[in-house]
Motif scaffolding. Structure first.
Motif, PDB file in Angstrom:
ATOM      1  N   ALA A  43       0.832  -1.205   0.000  1.00 13.51           N
ATOM      2  CA  ALA A  43       0.000   0.000   0.000  1.00 13.51           C
ATOM      3  C   ALA A  43       0.870   1.259   0.000  1.00 13.51           C
ATOM      4  O   ALA A  43       1.896   1.301   0.686  1.00 13.51           O
ATOM      5  N   PRO A  44       0.477   2.297  -0.770  1.00 16.79           N
ATOM      6  CA  PRO A  44       1.243   3.545  -0.793  1.00 16.79           C
ATOM      7  C   PRO A  44       1.497   4.153   0.592  1.00 16.79           C
ATOM      8  O   PRO A  44       2.510   4.813   0.804  1.00 16.79           O
ATOM      9  N   SER A  45       0.604   3.900   1.560  1.00 16.27           N
ATOM     10  CA  SER A  45       0.789   4.462   2.912  1.00 16.27           C
ATOM     11  C   SER A  45       1.726   3.648   3.784  1.00 16.27           C
ATOM     12  O   SER A  45       1.961   4.009   4.932  1.00 16.27           O
ATOM     13  N   THR A 341       2.928  20.305 -11.052  1.00 13.35           N
ATOM     14  CA  THR A 341       3.386  19.386 -10.008  1.00 13.35           C
ATOM     15  C   THR A 341       2.774  18.005 -10.180  1.00 13.35           C
ATOM     16  O   THR A 341       1.577  17.826 -10.019  1.00 13.35           O
ATOM     17  N   PRO A 342       3.577  17.017 -10.532  1.00 13.94           N
ATOM     18  CA  PRO A 342       3.051  15.651 -10.603  1.00 13.94           C
ATOM     19  C   PRO A 342       3.039  15.005  -9.224  1.00 13.94           C
ATOM     20  O   PRO A 342       3.927  15.256  -8.410  1.00 13.94           O
ATOM     21  N   HIS A 343       2.023  14.212  -8.979  1.00 13.75           N
ATOM     22  CA  HIS A 343       1.944  13.392  -7.769  1.00 13.75           C
ATOM     23  C   HIS A 343       1.857  11.944  -8.226  1.00 13.75           C
ATOM     24  O   HIS A 343       0.887  11.564  -8.893  1.00 13.75           O
ATOM     25  N   ILE A 344       2.864  11.172  -7.875  1.00 20.70           N
ATOM     26  CA  ILE A 344       2.936   9.775  -8.299  1.00 20.70           C
ATOM     27  C   ILE A 344       2.539   8.938  -7.090  1.00 20.70           C
ATOM     28  O   ILE A 344       3.163   9.049  -6.041  1.00 20.70           O
ATOM     29  N   TYR A 345       1.494   8.112  -7.252  1.00 21.28           N
ATOM     30  CA  TYR A 345       0.937   7.431  -6.080  1.00 21.28           C
ATOM     31  C   TYR A 345       1.796   6.267  -5.588  1.00 21.28           C
ATOM     32  O   TYR A 345       1.657   5.844  -4.440  1.00 21.28           O
ATOM     33  N   GLY A 346       2.644   5.736  -6.454  1.00 21.01           N
ATOM     34  CA  GLY A 346       3.548   4.696  -5.998  1.00 21.01           C
ATOM     35  C   GLY A 346       3.062   3.288  -6.281  1.00 21.01           C
ATOM     36  O   GLY A 346       3.482   2.333  -5.634  1.00 21.01           O
ATOM     37  N   LYS A 347       2.152   3.150  -7.250  1.00 24.62           N
ATOM     38  CA  LYS A 347       1.725   1.803  -7.657  1.00 24.62           C
ATOM     39  C   LYS A 347       2.714   1.322  -8.717  1.00 24.62           C
ATOM     40  O   LYS A 347       2.982   2.028  -9.680  1.00 24.62           O
ATOM     41  N   LYS A 348       3.253   0.140  -8.500  1.00 22.66           N
ATOM     42  CA  LYS A 348       4.325  -0.332  -9.390  1.00 22.66           C
ATOM     43  C   LYS A 348       3.778  -0.795 -10.745  1.00 22.66           C
ATOM     44  O   LYS A 348       4.464  -0.705 -11.757  1.00 22.66           O
ATOM     45  N   ILE A 349       2.551  -1.307 -10.721  1.00 23.01           N
ATOM     46  CA  ILE A 349       1.981  -1.921 -11.927  1.00 23.01           C
ATOM     47  C   ILE A 349       0.895  -1.026 -12.529  1.00 23.01           C
ATOM     48  O   ILE A 349      -0.051  -0.638 -11.835  1.00 23.01           O
ATOM     49  N   MET A 356      -3.028   6.232 -11.417  1.00 19.10           N
ATOM     50  CA  MET A 356      -1.630   6.077 -11.003  1.00 19.10           C
ATOM     51  C   MET A 356      -1.082   7.332 -10.336  1.00 19.10           C
ATOM     52  O   MET A 356      -0.059   7.284  -9.674  1.00 19.10           O
ATOM     53  N   GLY A 357      -1.761   8.446 -10.568  1.00 18.47           N
ATOM     54  CA  GLY A 357      -1.288   9.698  -9.996  1.00 18.47           C
ATOM     55  C   GLY A 357      -2.157  10.836 -10.476  1.00 18.47           C
ATOM     56  O   GLY A 357      -3.221  10.607 -11.085  1.00 18.47           O
ATOM     57  N   HIS A 358      -1.741  12.045 -10.182  1.00 19.69           N
ATOM     58  CA  HIS A 358      -2.426  13.207 -10.750  1.00 19.69           C
ATOM     59  C   HIS A 358      -1.406  14.330 -10.911  1.00 19.69           C
ATOM     60  O   HIS A 358      -0.300  14.264 -10.356  1.00 19.69           O
TER      61      HIS A 358
END
Lengths: 385, 385
Positions: A43-45, A341-349, A356-358
């Motif tokens: 999980a990203p958290s 500003t990109p925010h990458i959620y950290g899902k590998k797949i 996947m982000g915003h």
């Protein structure tokens, strides 16, 4: 007031996805101890909380045992075991939003009836316990085509929702309790995030606009503030506040609404948590939605919801035809654009349409932010290796 | 370009204090993997990094072994083993800022000589290898009283610096290599943060002003932008850029300067990392200093350094007479003020003057931000239980 900062106080969060991850930035800033429960070990958290536990959010015992370790419990996803939350509340754990509010929201049929009971404008609907009931209602002309079908539970991100135009389309629907809602020919889809604390302090964020792709029926941009008349915006904020107060909601409530062709405002649905429509606030607002949620559930004074600058948000979803280890193509190009500003959620797949982000684009001139957002959208691609 | 986002790429950070902690928000946002080394097992960066290691930052083998695990290595504190950084660079690890830059900065005597060699204005000084040498220079009237004494290594936060007004005051000084600097009767203390990437892209942040307490000789407020003439600000930014280029610095360089009574700008000293004078940028700038540092060392395009709104920062330091478990008294009161954001670093134990956090106040009207900052300063107290 409880001493939350650098103390023994513990905040529990059910769910460890991107919403939880962004909430953790704020708990770190305030040095509030956090415990996170999520079914996925990746999980990203998982990082940035003080203690991570892997477990099923729908399992009574799991949620109960997790909740007993904390002082205040919140969630970043609605699909959690509400009976466990009720039991925890009984035992004296502070659960915000309250389990009784969540119960009214989890089931879309109950949610819709709640609006009627509380004199909150919403699209007309009928409720059915099975697919057979729905079909017979259509045959008896109690429901007209086209209509919006909604599964009463478990839907998110457009799942569990379908626009039914022909009787033929019914065959693809699952046999579940559902509602049939009148299709509203709306001018705009709007959203307002409301923050409310246990003491009853209420703040609303500005109205945002969900701009749809003209062909694909998909939200492309979230724009703050919405490009609508001030009188319409005021009406939408007042309605959202009324909804939050009717639910006696504590924490953030995202209220999604339709602006009809006649400038009527109808509530579509609500989410009792930080919301995709509020991500712009990290860069644009004086107080971002995640900090505001923490302030609300800890009964701290709420922050300023005004914007410093105009904001536009673009979701980063997986490209069609790509499944596998994610690559953010051309991310360097968008970083070179102004105030992106990109925010990458950290899902590998990555998978087609997976969130996947915003990306947030801010600018003093909202039209310029909207222009850059289109450039961002046309540049970055979420693909697999 | 290397794929840094949600990839196997690893960034190492030497030091896990509050600067590292705030840097980690940005690495999380970009989903860049991070390894952190710090001597304390309770370092603020311990959570939110992917891997934490406890170890001595001045130990050659410890730094070398840590650095070999990462692709790019940076630091959030200058007191690190520079020989290990040199060896790592030789082995092909990217070390930013470069070890040779750090070497020039770590020793204040070498730093001052570097300014002279590079035609950078700075206060006149003399360098001494021992206390005895300094004393004989004073007796021979080669150094006039009063002067500023600086230990050549190891000073930070005002430690290792003293204004010497009488011969009697000399007896409190340690016997170390030092410099004696002419005491400059300055009008303002200013700072400019410069970001520079390996490709040579350079961006400067606006000039900030360090406002001192009129009696205690302590910085009370950092104000952005500085309340100075545009021509002076331009001169300060140009000088800071010149300093960064002279050092061939990569990453952030905070350049502290004096504005003399004649509006001359003199470089006081530099810090090769995110800096207290840039904390306002989290809330006020389009790109905050921590994101900018990450962009710079990864050779990504630099972000917009302009401000969205005016910003004032107040440091939260431990009250005198309080040592023990920290309590932030009246924090709820400051949260109720307009656009006030506390940052709590997460140190459990407060001590007199220990930096425990900071508070940022933003406002479109800088004078109003300054007024609220004073209210914040008079309200919140960092005490022990």
């Amino acid at each position: 007031m409880t001493n939350y900062f650098s103390s023994e106080f513990k905040l529990g969060i059910l769910g460890g996805g991107q919403l939880g991850k962004m909430m953790l930035y704020e708990t770190r800033k305030f040095d509030v101890q956090t415990f996170v429960l999520d079914p996925s070990n990746e999980a990203p958290s998982r990082i940035a909380c003080n203690q991570f536990e892997q477990g099923d959010l729908m399992d009574y015992e799991t949620v109960l045992n997790f909740g007993r370790k904390v002082d205040v419990l919140t969630f970043e996803i609605e699909s959690v075991n509400v009976e466990a939350l009720e039991k925890l509340k009984e035992e004296g754990i502070k659960v915000f939003p309250a389990p009784e509010t969540l119960r009214k929201i989890q089931d879309k049929g109950i949610q819709k009836e709640f609006y009627l009971e509380n004199d909150i404008s919403t699209a007309p609907f009928k409720k059915f316990t099975s697919k057979a009931d729905l079909i017979s209602a259509i045959e008896n002309v109690e429901v007209d085509l086209p209509f919006v079908w909604k599964n009463t539970t478990g839907g998110y991100d457009g799942k569990g929702v379908a626009v039914i135009k022909t009787k033929d389309a019914l065959k693809d629907l699952p046999d579940t309790p559902c509602i049939a809602e009148k299709l509203i020919p709306f001018k705009n889809e709007l959203a307002v995030i409301v923050a409310r604390s246990p003491s009853g302090e209420v703040q609303t964020y500005p109205v945002v606009e969900m701009e749809f792709h003209p062909e694909a029926n998909q939200v492309e941009y979230v724009i703050c503030p919405a490009r609508i008349d001030a009188s319409v915006a005021e009406k939408a904020r007042a309605l959202a506040k009324k909804v939050s107060e009717a639910f006696e909601h504590v924490g953030l409530l995202a209220v999604e609404m339709f602006q009809t062709k006649e400038d009527e405002i109808l509530v579509n649905e609500v989410a009792p948590r930080p919301h995709n429509s509020g991500h712009y606030s990290i860069e644009a607002s004086y107080t971002n939605q995640f900090e505001q949620h923490i302030r609300a559930i800890l009964d701290l004074p709420l922050g300023n919801t005004q914007s410093k600058v105009g904001g536009v948000m673009v979701n980063l979803v997986g490209e069609e035809g790509h499944t596998g280890n994610v690559v953010y193509e051309n991310i360097s190009e968008i970083l070179a654009m102004k105030a992106v500003t990109p925010h990458i959620y950290g899902k590998k797949i990555t998978r087609p349409f997976r969130k996947m982000g915003h990306v947030t684009i801010v600018n003093e001139d909202l039209a310029e932010a909207r222009r850059i957002a289109e450039e961002v959208k046309n540049t970055i691609k979420v693909i697999s290796e």
